[in-house]
Design a protein around this motif. Structure first.
Motif, mmCIF file in Angstrom:
data_model
loop_
_atom_site.group_PDB
_atom_site.id
_atom_site.type_symbol
_atom_site.label_atom_id
_atom_site.label_comp_id
_atom_site.label_asym_id
_atom_site.label_seq_id
_atom_site.Cartn_x
_atom_site.Cartn_y
_atom_site.Cartn_z
ATOM 1 N N GLU A 5 0.838 -1.189 0.000
ATOM 2 C CA GLU A 5 0.000 0.000 0.000
ATOM 3 C C GLU A 5 0.883 1.252 0.000
ATOM 4 O O GLU A 5 1.618 1.498 0.949
ATOM 5 C CB GLU A 5 -0.921 -0.011 1.209
ATOM 6 C CG GLU A 5 -1.927 -1.170 1.192
ATOM 7 C CD GLU A 5 -2.886 -1.120 2.362
ATOM 8 O OE1 GLU A 5 -2.890 -0.121 3.094
ATOM 9 O OE2 GLU A 5 -3.642 -2.095 2.541
ATOM 10 N N VAL A 11 -1.712 1.165 -4.767
ATOM 11 C CA VAL A 11 -0.943 0.006 -4.324
ATOM 12 C C VAL A 11 0.116 -0.316 -5.370
ATOM 13 O O VAL A 11 0.010 0.085 -6.536
ATOM 14 C CB VAL A 11 -1.836 -1.234 -4.093
ATOM 15 C CG1 VAL A 11 -2.799 -1.012 -2.940
ATOM 16 C CG2 VAL A 11 -2.583 -1.625 -5.362
ATOM 17 N N VAL A 83 -6.454 -4.091 0.621
ATOM 18 C CA VAL A 83 -5.762 -5.316 0.221
ATOM 19 C C VAL A 83 -6.241 -6.456 1.118
ATOM 20 O O VAL A 83 -6.220 -6.350 2.348
ATOM 21 C CB VAL A 83 -4.239 -5.158 0.322
ATOM 22 C CG1 VAL A 83 -3.542 -6.487 0.004
ATOM 23 C CG2 VAL A 83 -3.750 -4.063 -0.625
ATOM 24 N N ALA A 143 -6.702 -6.743 -4.390
ATOM 25 C CA ALA A 143 -6.885 -5.323 -4.085
ATOM 26 C C ALA A 143 -8.270 -4.931 -4.567
ATOM 27 O O ALA A 143 -8.569 -5.041 -5.761
ATOM 28 C CB ALA A 143 -5.817 -4.477 -4.764
#
Length: 216
Positions: A5, A11, A83, A143
């Motif tokens: 992250e 991300v 995530v 994600a």
């Protein structure tokens, strides 16, 4: 393949030769190294069956296959990103919420009526999700996108979790979900009639809830 992250809306994934991941088209923000991006026409790791399932579900969320050696940064629409790491269990999530996921995960679709019968199908209409939802199963990272940030709520036997269907993002584990009515509690604060429903989740796992009732 873990995602790092960068901030709440970006991300980064690190790719090595022989690895691949799938991402929503248009989600790549930047990359370093020798990385290729190709349209995916076989339905991800689920193959043709998964592709057919998505067509039946009426999904319009095309995927890209990402391969090579390097690092790739992902984000989309300024949405918050959560995530989720899977350890052999199954994640249930709407296709349009998928930002990127490990290529090792098995992708499929599930008919909403298989959990909750008629009320399961009603849930799809109440939340705008339709009659099918996407599943990802195995060991790997996913994600997902949401509005206003996400909180993870554990679900344990005997401790059910009730969620506003429009704030629901995803769930994983050995979890059963059904739609139930909540007569009065929403009407008392003047909310819409569609929000008189609750999504009740029971079993062993976790549910992810966004800080908004807005669809992506």
């Amino acid at each position: 393949m873990p995602f790092r992250e960068i901030n709440s809306k970006m991300v980064e994934a690190t790719l090595a030769p022989g690895q691949k991941l799938f991402s929503q088209r248009g989600a790549m923000l930047a990359y370093r190294g020798e990385v290729s991006f190709t349209p995916n026409i076989q339905g991800g790791q689920g193959g043709v069956a998964s592709m057919i399932g998505r067509r039946v579900a009426g999904e319009a969320t095309p995927l890209m296959t990402v391969e090579g050696s390097g690092t790739v940064m992902f984000g989309h629409g300024g949405h918050h990103i959560q995530v989720i790491n899977l350890s052999g269990d199954t994640l249930h999530v709407e296709a349009d919420r998928l930002l990127a996921f490990d290529g090792t995960l098995q992708q499929g679709t599930m008919f909403m009526g298989s959990q909750g019968g008629v009320m399961g199908m009603v849930r799809g209409q109440v939340t705008g999700q339709g009659l099918f939802t996407t599943t990802l199963k195995g060991h790997g990272a996913v994600a997902v996108m949401a509005h206003g940030g996400v909180i993870e709520l554990p679900i344990t036997p005997g401790r059910d979790v009730h969620v506003d269907p429009q704030a629901y993002v995803a769930h994983h584990g050995d979890v059963h979900n059904k739609l139930s009515t909540a007569v009065g509690w929403r009407d008392m604060v003047g909310r819409g009639s569609g929000e008189a429903f609750q999504l009740e989740l029971s079993g062993n796992g976790a549910v992810y809830v966004q800080a908004s009732e807005e669809k992506l």
